[in-house]
Design a protein around this motif. Structure first.
Motif, PDB file in Angstrom:
ATOM      1  N   THR A   1      -5.086   4.723   0.227  1.00  0.00           N
ATOM      2  CA  THR A   1      -4.493   3.622  -0.543  1.00  0.00           C
ATOM      3  C   THR A   1      -5.326   2.353  -0.328  1.00  0.00           C
TER       4      THR A   1
ATOM      5  N   ASN B   1      -0.655   6.855   5.760  1.00  0.00           N
ATOM      6  CA  ASN B   1      -1.032   5.874   4.748  1.00  0.00           C
ATOM      7  C   ASN B   1      -2.409   5.325   5.100  1.00  0.00           C
TER       8      ASN B   1
ATOM      9  N   ASN C   1      -4.773   3.229   4.282  1.00  0.00           N
ATOM     10  CA  ASN C   1      -5.273   2.067   3.548  1.00  0.00           C
ATOM     11  C   ASN C   1      -6.535   1.535   4.223  1.00  0.00           C
TER      12      ASN C   1
ATOM     13  N   HIS D   1      -1.898   5.823  -4.858  1.00  0.00           N
ATOM     14  CA  HIS D   1      -1.273   4.936  -5.838  1.00  0.00           C
ATOM     15  C   HIS D   1      -1.010   5.657  -7.158  1.00  0.00           C
TER      16      HIS D   1
ATOM     17  N   SER E   1       0.820  -1.217   0.000  1.00  0.00           N
ATOM     18  CA  SER E   1       0.000   0.000   0.000  1.00  0.00           C
ATOM     19  C   SER E   1       0.855   1.268   0.000  1.00  0.00           C
TER      20      SER E   1
ATOM     21  N   TYR F   1      -2.212  -3.657  -2.020  1.00  0.00           N
ATOM     22  CA  TYR F   1      -2.436  -3.217  -3.408  1.00  0.00           C
ATOM     23  C   TYR F   1      -1.696  -4.121  -4.393  1.00  0.00           C
TER      24      TYR F   1
END
Ligand SMILES: Cc1ncc(C[n+]2csc(CCOP(=O)(O)OP(=O)(O)O)c2C)c(N)n1
Length: 873
Positions: free
Chosen positions: A398, A266, A268, A372, A123, A402
């Protein structure tokens, strides 16, 4: 899945209730637009403020004003040109992704117990790569980057491409004991030339990053080092933001206007067990928190392919749909394909169906989240870099895992996924177009396209343009000469002796400027207010008020070049400042000598994890545990009386801990400690306890220097038994020896133990050397071997502290201590209660010699022997 319309309690609906009269709303908005167009934004802001005041007066509840729409903060119009080669960068990033994945899967195929993480870096990869290719400045005056710890494989994989880590080391990921492995997370202790900042314990990275950025300002403002232009980057997980430490420094960062600090969270939307905020929105929640604390917030939520959708979304239905989508649902969309997203996300409203009518399922599948898309990441980073006057947080959305497809992307358990089978690996390879054959994939071969490849040439050129590679930790440090220190012989506490030693150091030509005294709102407790006027308290804005005590000699003086860091009531913050100063020799090539003095109870017990992080960081400095000792800190009672910090200190290998009794011992320890760290360049730090009991300070006996530093020395000769004492309890031991002589005609030797922990280390060393066939005698054996009779030790800490040396003590050994709950009373009463006063020590000594004598002594000293032990009371 629950129908979202039913979830009226969801955070989103509370913030964004449904529109009861869209027509009326439209009219208001049109009127507002007309106002902005004709009279400008400033006038609009003025009217909004007026409206808000008016609403307040009418008791109309105000909506949360700290949240902005669920889209990118940097608009398309503001977006700068991407300066890199996207095609090459995506190839580099694919190789790094592959190697990171291969490293973890390989290690776990060979040894299932090793563990590791794939999904976190998957991610974070683009967030890191854009930083590496365009932002992170290397070299001596480079940026300081705190990496998300579970993404370490990606950082190794990049260093491998850069030629900074050989393949052999990648092949030994998480296999460190042989000396050629790679640490699980960022550990400067274990990889001293690579990692700078230990972030493996969630929450410490963000906190330390804030105090690092602040410390850089301090260095600058005090004229010690130019730090302008350098940035501190902290990559943090959205789950990690749950940690209290992650939030603890936010307002300080804003208050001090730390525009040298950039957080990248981040988002995610997942942590280890599941979604971070399944029923809410972590992005919106963090936006409110950071904005409320005074940060510049940049949302980086959607990739470029969403731009067209937003442009066509004139009625705001897309935004409405995004706002009503809780994170648990976003996770579901990450884990599913374009078709599912179409049916469940877009087809909810006819207008949305219409909006994507020209998109195939594959197009929908390719819609990227902001974190991304290198172009969007670049735009956010640039905006952060250029922002002035505030720290910036980038909330980067994110997908966890991924590119891991069915095996990991958005999956609930993806955090733990580390054993992909060949199908999954091949799919990953195809997804990122990694140029590897099926056989390479099956063998988990690392991919290095060679130094002459376009990828490598580009990568090196980028790093050279940015000043060098990173992370890299400097091990070389400039030497500083330490002056001789002396303590006063007047009657005083070791705390006062310490303050005098500190001011001697601060006045010294060579090291004076480098001393950093740090307090967490306890300077007066330690008699340090005497330093306020002379050295000043650091404030990034100086002093904007006349202090109430301005007419006094030692008034409260804040100054832009103030030397003292007064952190307020935050031991975690003060320790983080200390850590920044204690590693300045490496991070800034500028050795400093920090002293953080605090209530010893609120050190190892309260912020022990930060102390371990300091050990991991190879910190050099002094932690001074003030008001130490369970019975010496009278009156304060249970929650203030520390009886165990020395035990905790003994477990940290590079922490040298001392519990001195006399000023001359303290002077010797601090002088040698400073020499060790600043002259001899030892990667150690010191923990020294000082107490607030006043007593006469004797002249140092001749020849005790070595003993003070090694942990014990003889204070007085005695033929029949030996008494050992540390800290202020040494004086009870001396008094016990006098009682033994006076009341029982027994001659007792007395030893001052300055460090049970150093004695133990030395003992372990000697014991091991003998086991391995060498000849060695520990310092304890050298001191006590030639003596006669039993040995009794007492300290102001739990018995386990004095017990640390038991294996090396020849003959009978009795350890006394302060086990149990602290409580408030006078020192004399507390020492009697915990059985560490002169009488109890005398009784213990007699009991060790002859039980009958002890019985008589109990009687003689009026001690109630049927009482339950102190640790049960
Ligand atoms: C203090 C602490 N508690 C718990 C952990 C264990 N732990 C490691 S990663 C993790 C989840 C991290 O989630 P997040 O911060 O969202 O990062 P992500 O991997 O999702 O990017 C947890 C609980 C830890 N490393 N440190």
């Amino acid at each position: 899945m629950t129908d979202l319309a039913d979830i009226v309690t969801s955070a989103f609906w509370r913030v964004n209730p449904p529109d009861a009269d869209p027509l009326e709303t439209r009219e208001w908005l049109d009127a507002f637009d007309a106002l902005v167009a004709s009279e400008g934004r400033e006038r609009a802001t003025f009217l909004l403020r007026k409206l808000m005041d008016h609403a307040r007066a009418r008791r109309v509840p105000l909506p949360p004003v700290l949240n902005t729409p669920y889209k990118n903060s940097v608009t398309l119009a503001e977006q700068p040109q991407f300066p890199g080669n996207l095609e090459l960068e995506s190839r580099i990033s694919a190789i790094v992704r592959w190697n990171a994945l291969a490293m973890v899967v390989r290690a776990n195929r060979a040894h299932a117990e090793l563990g590791g993480h794939i999904a976190s870096y998957a991610s974070a990869a683009d967030l890191f790569e854009v930083g590496f290719n365009h932002f992170f400045r290397g070299g001596n005056a480079g940026d300081l980057v705190y990496f998300q710890p579970h993404s370490a494989p990606g950082v190794y994989a990049r260093a491998f491409l850069e030629g900074r880590l050989p393949e052999e080391r990648l092949a030994h990921y998480r296999q460190e004991t042989g000396g050629k492995g790679l640490s699980s997370y960022c550990h400067p202790y274990l990889m001293p030339e690579f990692w700078q900042f230990p972030t493996g314990s969630m929450g410490l990275g963000p906190l330390n990053a804030i105090y690092q950025a602040r410390f850089m300002r301090y260095l600058e403002d005090r004229g010690i080092l130019k730090t302008e232009g350098r940035k501190v980057w902290a990559f943090v997980g959205d789950g990690e933001m749950d940690e209290p430490e992650s939030l603890a420094g936010l307002s300080l960062a804003a208050r001090d206007g730390l525009d040298n600090l950039i957080f990248v969270v981040n988002c995610n939307l997942q942590r280890l067990d599941g979604p971070v905020r399944g029923n809410g929105s972590i992005v919106q929640e963090l936006e409110g928190l950071f904005a409320g604390a005074g940060w510049n917030v940049l949302k980086l939520l959607w990739g470029a392919d969403w731009d067209a959708l937003f442009a066509r979304d004139v009625d705001g239905v897309l935004l409405k749909r995004l706002h009503e989508t809780v994170d648990g649902e976003f996770q579901m969309y990450a884990a599913t394909d374009g078709r599912f997203n179409r049916e469940h996300f877009f087809n909810k409203y006819p207008e949305l169906t219409e909006l994507i009518s020209d998109m195939s399922d594959a197009d929908i599948d390719h819609l990227r989240r902001g974190g991304h898309d290198p172009v969007k990441i670049y735009a956010a980073y640039r905006a952060a870099l250029e922002h002035k006057g505030q720290p910036t947080v980038i909330l980067a959305q994110t997908k966890k895992g991924y590119g891991m497809g069915n095996w990991g992307q958005g999956k609930m358990g993806t955090h733990q996924q580390k054993k992909l089978d060949d199908d999954a690996l091949r799919e990953f390879r195809d997804r990122f177009s990694v140029p590897l054959s099926d056989d390479d994939v099956a063998q988990l071969r690392f991919l290095h396209p060679g130094p002459e490849s376009a990828e490598l040439k580009y990568l090196h050129a980028r790093r050279q343009a940015l000043g060098g590679y990173l992370p890299v930790r400097s091990v070389a440090a400039q030497k500083l000469a330490v002056p001789a220190l002396s303590s006063s012989e007047r009657s005083q506490s070791t705390t006062m002796a310490f303050v005098q030693l500190l001011s001697q150091l601060m006045k010294d030509e060579a090291v004076g400027k480098r001393v950093v005294p740090i307090v967490a709102d306890e300077a007066r407790t330690f008699g340090m207010q005497t330093l306020f006027r002379q050295f000043g308290i650091y404030s990034s804005v100086g002093q904007l008020y006349n202090p109430e005590d301005q007419d006094e000699l030692l008034y409260y003086r804040e100054a832009k070049d103030g030397q003292i860091l007064e952190e307020g009531i935050t031991e975690a913050g003060a320790l983080s400042s200390w850590l920044a100063a204690a590693t300045s020799y490496s991070s800034h090539g500028t050795p400093m000598l920090p002293f953080y003095i605090y209530y010893s109870m609120f050190g190892f017990q309260r912020v022990g994890d930060l102390i371990w992080a300091a050990a991991d960081s190879r910190a050099r400095g002094f932690l001074i545990g003030g008001t130490a000792g369970r019975t010496t800190l009278a009156g304060e009672g249970l929650q203030h009386q520390d009886g165990s910090s020395h035990l905790a200190a003994s477990t940290i290998p590079n922490c040298r801990a001392y519990d001195p009794c006399f000023g001359y011992e303290l002077a010797a320890i601090i002088e040698d400690g400073a020499r060790s760290m600043l002259e001899r360049q030892d990667d150690v730090f010191y923990y020294v306890t000082v107490a607030n009991e006043n007593y006469p300070q004797p002249v140092a006996p001749a020849g005790v220097g070595e003993g003070i530093l090694r942990g014990m020395y003889r204070l007085r000769e005695g033929a029949q038994l030996q008494l050992l004492g540390s800290g202020p309890i040494l004086r009870e031991v001396v008094a016990a020896a006098e009682l033994l002589e006076k009341d029982w005609k027994i001659s007792a030797g007395v030893w001052s133990v300055t460090s049970f922990t150093e004695l133990r280390r030395d003992g372990m060393q000697a014991e091991r050397a003998r086991r391995f066939g060498g000849k060695a005698a520990s310092w304890v054996e050298q001191c006590l071997g030639p003596t006669k009779g039993p040995i009794v030790a007492a300290s102001d800490y739990v018995r386990a502290v004095a017990d640390l040396i038991r294996p090396y003590v020849p003959g009978k050994y009795v350890a006394l201590g302060t086990d149990g709950f602290g409580r408030s009373d006078t020192r004399a009463a507390l020492r009697a209660f915990f059985e560490v006063d002169a009488k109890h020590i005398c009784i213990a000594a007699l009991a060790a010699l002859d039980a009958k004598l002890a019985a008589r002594a109990l009687d003689r000293y009026g001690i109630d022997s049927v009482l339950r032990p102190p640790w049960e009371r």
